[in-house]
Design a protein around this motif. Structure first.
Motif, PDB file in Angstrom:
ATOM      1  N   ASP A 152       0.955  -1.051   0.507  1.00 55.83           N
ATOM      2  CA  ASP A 152      -0.502   0.148   0.124  1.00 55.83           C
ATOM      3  C   ASP A 152       0.966   1.093  -0.199  1.00 55.83           C
ATOM      4  OD1 ASP A 152      -1.674   1.896   0.487  1.00 55.83           O
ATOM      5  OD2 ASP A 152      -2.952   1.166   2.226  1.00 55.83           O
ATOM      6  N   PRO A 153       0.577   1.645  -1.168  1.00 58.84           N
ATOM      7  CA  PRO A 153       1.880   3.429  -1.540  1.00 58.84           C
ATOM      8  C   PRO A 153       1.287   4.268  -0.044  1.00 58.84           C
ATOM      9  CG  PRO A 153       0.214   3.574  -2.765  1.00 58.84           C
ATOM     10  CD  PRO A 153      -0.620   2.038  -2.537  1.00 58.84           C
ATOM     11  N   HIS A 154      -0.042   4.145   0.620  1.00 58.13           N
ATOM     12  CA  HIS A 154      -0.518   5.009   2.312  1.00 58.13           C
ATOM     13  C   HIS A 154       0.759   4.572   2.454  1.00 58.13           C
ATOM     14  CE1 HIS A 154      -3.561   5.716  -1.106  1.00 58.13           C
ATOM     15  NE2 HIS A 154      -3.613   6.690  -0.517  1.00 58.13           N
ATOM     16  N   ASN A 155       0.185   3.342   3.207  1.00 63.84           N
ATOM     17  CA  ASN A 155       1.568   2.853   4.111  1.00 63.84           C
ATOM     18  C   ASN A 155       2.676   3.476   4.135  1.00 63.84           C
ATOM     19  OD1 ASN A 155      -0.926   1.724   6.385  1.00 63.84           O
ATOM     20  ND2 ASN A 155      -0.743  -0.059   5.089  1.00 63.84           N
ATOM     21  N   VAL A 156       3.771   2.685   2.694  1.00 65.99           N
ATOM     22  CA  VAL A 156       4.637   2.768   2.653  1.00 65.99           C
ATOM     23  C   VAL A 156       5.271   4.567   2.766  1.00 65.99           C
ATOM     24  CG1 VAL A 156       6.835   2.699   1.105  1.00 65.99           C
ATOM     25  CG2 VAL A 156       4.524   1.470   1.655  1.00 65.99           C
ATOM     26  N   GLY A 157       4.321   5.778   2.215  1.00 61.44           N
ATOM     27  CA  GLY A 157       4.768   6.825   2.364  1.00 61.44           C
ATOM     28  C   GLY A 157       4.488   7.278   3.957  1.00 61.44           C
ATOM     29  N   ALA A 158       3.552   6.437   4.546  1.00 57.48           N
ATOM     30  CA  ALA A 158       3.146   7.643   6.291  1.00 57.48           C
ATOM     31  C   ALA A 158       4.458   6.230   7.363  1.00 57.48           C
ATOM     32  CB  ALA A 158       2.324   6.441   6.575  1.00 57.48           C
ATOM     33  N   ILE A 159       5.108   5.349   6.573  1.00 55.94           N
ATOM     34  CA  ILE A 159       6.610   4.805   7.642  1.00 55.94           C
ATOM     35  C   ILE A 159       7.639   5.593   6.882  1.00 55.94           C
ATOM     36  CG2 ILE A 159       8.020   3.325   6.831  1.00 55.94           C
ATOM     37  CD1 ILE A 159       5.358   1.238   6.892  1.00 55.94           C
ATOM     38  N   MET A 160       7.839   6.075   5.651  1.00 57.32           N
ATOM     39  CA  MET A 160       8.530   6.919   4.713  1.00 57.32           C
ATOM     40  C   MET A 160       8.692   8.540   5.690  1.00 57.32           C
ATOM     41  SD  MET A 160       9.363   8.311   0.820  1.00 57.32           S
ATOM     42  CE  MET A 160       9.130   6.394   0.597  1.00 57.32           C
ATOM     43  N   ARG A 161       7.655   8.662   6.203  1.00 58.45           N
ATOM     44  CA  ARG A 161       7.135  10.381   6.812  1.00 58.45           C
ATOM     45  C   ARG A 161       8.458  10.137   8.516  1.00 58.45           C
ATOM     46  NH1 ARG A 161       2.153  14.061   7.335  1.00 58.45           N
ATOM     47  NH2 ARG A 161       3.393  15.709   8.467  1.00 58.45           N
ATOM     48  N   SER A 162       7.736   8.694   8.898  1.00 65.39           N
ATOM     49  CA  SER A 162       8.498   8.468  10.271  1.00 65.39           C
ATOM     50  C   SER A 162       9.811   8.330  10.035  1.00 65.39           C
ATOM     51  CB  SER A 162       7.619   7.679  11.466  1.00 65.39           C
ATOM     52  OG  SER A 162       6.037   7.443  11.243  1.00 65.39           O
ATOM     53  N   ASN A 273      -1.368  -1.149  12.284  1.00 66.20           N
ATOM     54  CA  ASN A 273      -1.255  -1.378  11.240  1.00 66.20           C
ATOM     55  C   ASN A 273       0.543  -1.510  10.916  1.00 66.20           C
ATOM     56  OD1 ASN A 273      -0.163   0.931   9.475  1.00 66.20           O
ATOM     57  ND2 ASN A 273      -1.684   0.767   8.806  1.00 66.20           N
ATOM     58  N   VAL A 274       1.064  -1.497   9.811  1.00 68.61           N
ATOM     59  CA  VAL A 274       2.819  -1.438   9.619  1.00 68.61           C
ATOM     60  C   VAL A 274       3.074  -0.193   9.727  1.00 68.61           C
ATOM     61  CG1 VAL A 274       2.090  -1.302   7.648  1.00 68.61           C
ATOM     62  CG2 VAL A 274       4.527  -2.254   8.478  1.00 68.61           C
ATOM     63  N   SER A 275       2.756   1.171   9.240  1.00 66.22           N
ATOM     64  CA  SER A 275       3.351   2.026   9.856  1.00 66.22           C
ATOM     65  C   SER A 275       3.164   2.603  11.175  1.00 66.22           C
ATOM     66  CB  SER A 275       2.302   2.863   8.707  1.00 66.22           C
ATOM     67  OG  SER A 275       0.961   3.565   9.353  1.00 66.22           O
ATOM     68  N   ASN A 276       2.157   2.467  12.095  1.00 69.19           N
ATOM     69  CA  ASN A 276       2.499   2.556  13.473  1.00 69.19           C
ATOM     70  C   ASN A 276       3.266   1.212  13.942  1.00 69.19           C
ATOM     71  OD1 ASN A 276       0.328   4.823  13.976  1.00 69.19           O
ATOM     72  ND2 ASN A 276      -1.403   2.709  13.590  1.00 69.19           N
ATOM     73  N   ALA A 277       3.151   0.359  13.185  1.00 71.65           N
ATOM     74  CA  ALA A 277       4.639  -0.537  14.466  1.00 71.65           C
ATOM     75  C   ALA A 277       5.693   0.147  13.838  1.00 71.65           C
ATOM     76  CB  ALA A 277       4.191  -2.084  13.516  1.00 71.65           C
ATOM     77  N   ALA A 278       6.281   0.208  12.478  1.00 71.89           N
ATOM     78  CA  ALA A 278       7.214   1.076  12.508  1.00 71.89           C
ATOM     79  C   ALA A 278       8.088   2.189  13.340  1.00 71.89           C
ATOM     80  CB  ALA A 278       7.489   1.261  11.079  1.00 71.89           C
ATOM     81  N   ALA A 279       6.519   2.878  13.587  1.00 76.24           N
ATOM     82  CA  ALA A 279       7.083   4.067  14.344  1.00 76.24           C
ATOM     83  C   ALA A 279       7.739   3.886  15.407  1.00 76.24           C
ATOM     84  CB  ALA A 279       6.365   5.451  13.200  1.00 76.24           C
ATOM     85  N   ILE A 280       6.875   2.758  16.246  1.00 80.27           N
ATOM     86  CA  ILE A 280       7.248   2.548  17.529  1.00 80.27           C
ATOM     87  C   ILE A 280       8.754   1.562  17.643  1.00 80.27           C
ATOM     88  CG2 ILE A 280       6.459   0.422  19.041  1.00 80.27           C
ATOM     89  CD1 ILE A 280       4.078   1.549  18.651  1.00 80.27           C
ATOM     90  N   ALA A 281       8.726   0.487  16.370  1.00 77.23           N
ATOM     91  CA  ALA A 281      10.381   0.283  16.578  1.00 77.23           C
ATOM     92  C   ALA A 281      10.978   1.188  16.195  1.00 77.23           C
ATOM     93  CB  ALA A 281      10.163  -1.156  15.421  1.00 77.23           C
TER      94      ALA A 281
END
Length: 291
Positions: A152-162, A273-281
């Motif tokens: 999902d590009p929305h998830n990848v974009g959110a991960i990128m921002r974090s 959500n994977v973007s939230n997990a990425a930020a916490i990690a």
């Protein structure tokens, strides 16, 4: 002589209608109100399809995204399409003095290209993709992030921002089953695409092995990991690996990383959500690296 009051009223109504439309368009450009549904927009065909883009063509949109791209010396700009209002908000100055063509358009012109769901805020930038980065360039990084088929590009974009917020050195994904550089990805990243290398590789397991040779500890996040993430860190170079929401990490990835770890969550919901997990990690990794 009597005045034609009905004529005056008609002219006044027309004037106010023009002002209302301009105000509505300005709010739409700022992203304050949603783009109308396709069935409400007569000027866009119901069978609208996105334009076919060449391999070296990327369309970026949104004020933050375009401003960041214009400020990035590594970004090659082909053409800027912008409304008068958006041009003022971007503080472009004299368009004729810019080193690339500038076209003044209406919001509807951009709708026809980008589609009814894109919140373009009155600006679209045609560019070339950013230069490809090699893994060797990451040898001095302390923290990087790898995604195992997050589509999902929305998830990848959110991960990128974090990732930019936590000063990760790169975001690495596979060429297959991952979004390419695009307007949707860049808009979701809100400008972060210009601040972090987005590296797409052929084989994730081989890349993880290369990172081991560069001195990285690779940690795969898994809900059934043997120990909590914060107890897993070692060394001064961390590479976090996250899988897709549905399937998680692939078996080959799980076998290749240095360690598997879990995010302990005491609440009733045990997955994020994977973007939230990425930020916490990444936050946990930064706490380890600065200790």
């Amino acid at each position: 002589m009597s005045k034609d009051k009905s004529g005056d009223k008609s002219a006044k109504d027309s004037h106010y209608a023009t002002l209302r439309r301009a105000h509505r368009d300005a709010r739409r450009e700022r992203g304050e109100i949603p783009t109308p549904r396709p069935d409400k927009r007569r000027k866009i065909p119901s069978n609208w399809k996105p334009p076919a883009l060449a391999p070296e063509q990327v369309l970026l949109y949104g004020l933050h995204t375009v401003r960041a791209a214009l400020d990035n010396p590594e970004r090659t700009v082909v053409r800027l399409s912008v409304t008068q209002n958006a041009a003022a908000r971007l503080e472009l100055g004299d368009p004729s003095a810019l080193p690339f063509p500038v076209e003044i358009v209406t919001p509807q012109d951009l709708d026809r290209v980008l589609g009814p769901d894109a919140i373009h805020q009155g600006v679209m930038l045609e560019t070339r993709p950013l230069p490809h980065r090699k893994l060797e360039a990451l040898s001095d990084c302390q923290l990087i992030l790898l995604l195992d088929q997050v589509t999902d590009p929305h998830n990848v974009g959110a991960i990128m921002r974090s990732a930019v917020a936590f000063e990760a050195g790169a975001l690495i994904t596979t060429m297959r089953h991952s979004p390419t550089e695009s307007g949707v990805l860049a808009k979701s990243a809100s400008g972060a695409l210009e601040f972090i290398p987005y590296i797409q590789i052929t084989n994730l397991a081989d890349t993880i092995e290369e990172l081991h040779e560069l001195g990285f500890q690779t940690i795969g996040l898994d809900s059934e990991g043997p120990q909590p993430l914060e107890d897993t860190f070692s060394g001064e170079k961390i590479a976090l690996v996250l899988g897709s929401e549905g399937k998680g990490l692939r078996q080959k990835t799980r076998q290749t990383v240095t360690a598997l770890a879990r995010l302990d969550m005491p609440g009733a919901i045990k997955s994020l959500n994977v973007s939230n997990a990425a930020a916490i990690a990444m936050y946990a990794a930064r706490q380890h690296l600065k200790a």
